[in-house]
Design an enzyme around this catalytic site. Structure first.
Site, short mmCIF file in Angstrom:
data_model
loop_
_atom_site.label_atom_id
_atom_site.label_comp_id
_atom_site.label_asym_id
_atom_site.label_seq_id
_atom_site.Cartn_x
_atom_site.Cartn_y
_atom_site.Cartn_z
N HIS A 59 0.85 -1.18 0.00
CA HIS A 59 0.00 0.00 0.00
C HIS A 59 0.89 1.24 0.00
O HIS A 59 1.94 1.25 0.61
CB HIS A 59 -0.89 0.02 1.24
CG HIS A 59 -2.06 0.94 1.10
ND1 HIS A 59 -3.22 0.60 0.44
CD2 HIS A 59 -2.26 2.22 1.53
CE1 HIS A 59 -4.07 1.60 0.47
NE2 HIS A 59 -3.51 2.61 1.12
N ASP A 138 -13.78 2.77 6.72
CA ASP A 138 -12.82 3.52 5.91
C ASP A 138 -13.47 4.01 4.62
O ASP A 138 -13.19 5.11 4.16
CB ASP A 138 -11.59 2.66 5.60
CG ASP A 138 -10.54 3.47 4.84
OD1 ASP A 138 -10.21 4.58 5.31
OD2 ASP A 138 -10.08 3.03 3.78
N ARG A 145 -12.92 12.53 4.56
CA ARG A 145 -11.62 13.20 4.79
C ARG A 145 -11.14 13.91 3.54
O ARG A 145 -10.54 14.98 3.59
CB ARG A 145 -10.58 12.16 5.23
CG ARG A 145 -10.74 11.74 6.67
CD ARG A 145 -9.87 10.55 7.00
NE ARG A 145 -8.47 10.79 6.79
CZ ARG A 145 -7.62 9.90 6.24
NH1 ARG A 145 -8.03 8.72 5.87
NH2 ARG A 145 -6.35 10.20 6.09
N SER A 160 -6.84 4.26 8.51
CA SER A 160 -7.41 4.04 7.18
C SER A 160 -6.66 2.93 6.44
O SER A 160 -7.26 1.96 5.96
CB SER A 160 -7.32 5.36 6.40
OG SER A 160 -7.47 5.16 5.03
N LYS A 164 -7.92 -1.51 6.16
CA LYS A 164 -8.12 -2.21 4.88
C LYS A 164 -7.17 -3.41 4.79
O LYS A 164 -7.55 -4.49 4.38
CB LYS A 164 -7.79 -1.30 3.70
CG LYS A 164 -8.72 -0.15 3.48
CD LYS A 164 -8.44 0.51 2.13
CE LYS A 164 -7.33 1.54 2.14
NZ LYS A 164 -7.61 2.81 2.75
#
Ligand code: URA
Length: 426
Positions: A59, A138, A145, A160, A164
């Site tokens: 990520h 999220d 956000r 966040s 995930k």
């Protein structure tokens, strides 16, 4: 509060105040862990234990022109390491993997849990977004956000990302923490703090986690905008770009992350051995074939990547020129990212649709020589009203100096459980 928000009992305006309070006050380490745990358990936690092999994901904390996941995930899957990936949409001035994938006609990023499991079982790779079932907190808070200026906050980013990544069923995780003007964390020290927080959370939850710190002081590669980034990714996967050209920095980061994922996935013993494998699957075509398999498995039309020129064109295609001689010293990624939103490539409001064709192609990167009147970028948009301002903003985003700046690796360091180590370019 988080479950109330997911259920609709807490409205957006109250959640916005909470987010703003976190933004200004931060959270303690214990609060960040609790917040992440609650975000994670707002939905299902997927169990992929029946799928053989060590499952590894990656990520990024978000950058401009950051299409690494589109190239990296097929590479790693082609090397035999299953990659279950849950990504996000564009956030602030940065692009998102989901919006890029959805620019491929028919590609579905919203799969049910059984569909998700079938795709990873069948082809060793799946790429979806947060759903009503997986990381739903999220899904809602991310969008909020984005439009309430509460993205740049370490505990909110940590909750966040990790909610995930802990929900998707992977066993190990490689993170790309961006630092610099185009990143959410502009200062190096804040990026290191974010990386340490993410690594600590991953390891606390039993997932081996490694974080790279990478430079985001100019866009990565040469394209910014969803379909344009798919095109660059396809060309890098085919091996026709990415060596000694404007996409070399993109492939430097991609191969390093792939090397690390292959170590975590037990297919390589060192990152450099992993990098070698990563280059092999580009050269023999198997990484590109894996990308085509992914498109088909998720309902997309794979023929578009074989016939890139058939994609619809924007109404405007505008060249940007600068009137200086010298070498490009800087390309401001924040200004490039913000301008790409005005072209239609990102969202200024939660409900805004994205124009997949819109975006920017850089014809020069930092260090390149440039002459008066040369084209440094081309941008694409359907919006008449933004053409003049985008042309001016993009020209100003390029700064030219008499000599090229010192060439540096985009990879600045590596953080794991044992702490921080220097990165030696491979
Ligand atoms: N990526 C995410 O998934 N969440 C953030 O908050 C920032 C980047």
């Amino acid at each position: 509060m988080i479950s109330g928000y997911v259920a609709g009992a807490i409205p957006d305006y109250q959640m916005s105040s909470f987010l703003m309070a976190c933004y200004f006050r931060g959270m303690s380490e214990e609060e960040t862990l609790t917040f992440t745990r609650l975000m994670l358990h707002s939905g299902d936690v997927i169990d992929l234990a029946d799928i053989p092999g060590v499952k590894v994901d990656k990520h990024s904390t978000g950058g401009v022109g950051d299409k690494v996941s589109l190239i990296l995930a097929p590479i790693v899957a082609a090397c035999g390491v299953p990659v279950p990936m849950i990504s996000g949409r564009g956030l602030g001035h940065t692009g998102g993997t989901l919006d890029k994938l959805e620019s491929i006609p028919g590609f579905r990023t919203s799969l049910s849990v059984p569909e998700y499991k079938n795709v990873i079982r069948d082809i060793g790779l799946v790429m979806i977004g947060q759903t009503e079932e997986i990381a739903p907190a999220d899904r809602k808070m991310y969008a909020l956000r984005d439009v309430t200026a509460t993205v740049e906050c370490i505990p909110l980013i940590a909750g966040s990302i990790m909610s995930k990544k802990l929900a998707e069923g992977s066993d190990a995780l490689v993170l790309d923490v961006k630092t610099g003007r185009g990143a959410f964390m502009q200062s190096y020290n804040c990026s290191v703090e974010l990386a340490r927080t993410l690594v600590r959370i991953g390891n606390t939850f039993g997932k081996e986690t490694v974080a790279f710190i990478t430079d985001m002081n100019q866009p990565l590669g040469t394209t910014i905008g969803n379909w344009l980034e798919v095109v660059e990714s396809v060309e890098c996967l085919k091996g026709t770009r990415g060596t000694n050209d404007g996409s070399s920095d993109l492939m430097e980061v991609t191969h390093a992350l792939a090397g690390s994922m292959l170590v975590l996935g037990k297919k390589a013993t060192t990152i450099s051995e992993g990098v070698r494998l990563s280059k092999e699957v580009i050269a023999d075509g198997s990484a590109y074939r894996k990308f085509l398999q992914l498109i088909v498995a998720q309902g997309g039309d794979a023929s578009v990547t074989e016939n890139l020129e058939r994609y619809p064109l924007s109404k405007h295609s505008i060249e940007v020129r600068i009137d200086e001689d010298g070498h490009v010293g800087e390309i401001d990624p924040l200004e490039i990212g913000l301008t790409s939103i005005t072209l239609g490539a990102g969202r200024a409001r939660v409900d805004e649709a994205i124009d997949p064709k819109a975006g920017i192609v850089l014809k020069k990167k930092v260090g390149d020589k440039t002459e008066i009147g040369e084209v440094v970028a081309v941008f694409y948009t359907d919006r008449d009203e933004v053409v003049e301002s985008a042309r001016t903003r993009l020209a100003k985003a390029f700064r030219v100096g008499p000599s090229p700046p010192e060439k540096r690796s985009r990879i600045l360091g590596l953080i794991d459980n044992a702490g921080m180590s220097e990165w030696t370019p491979l």
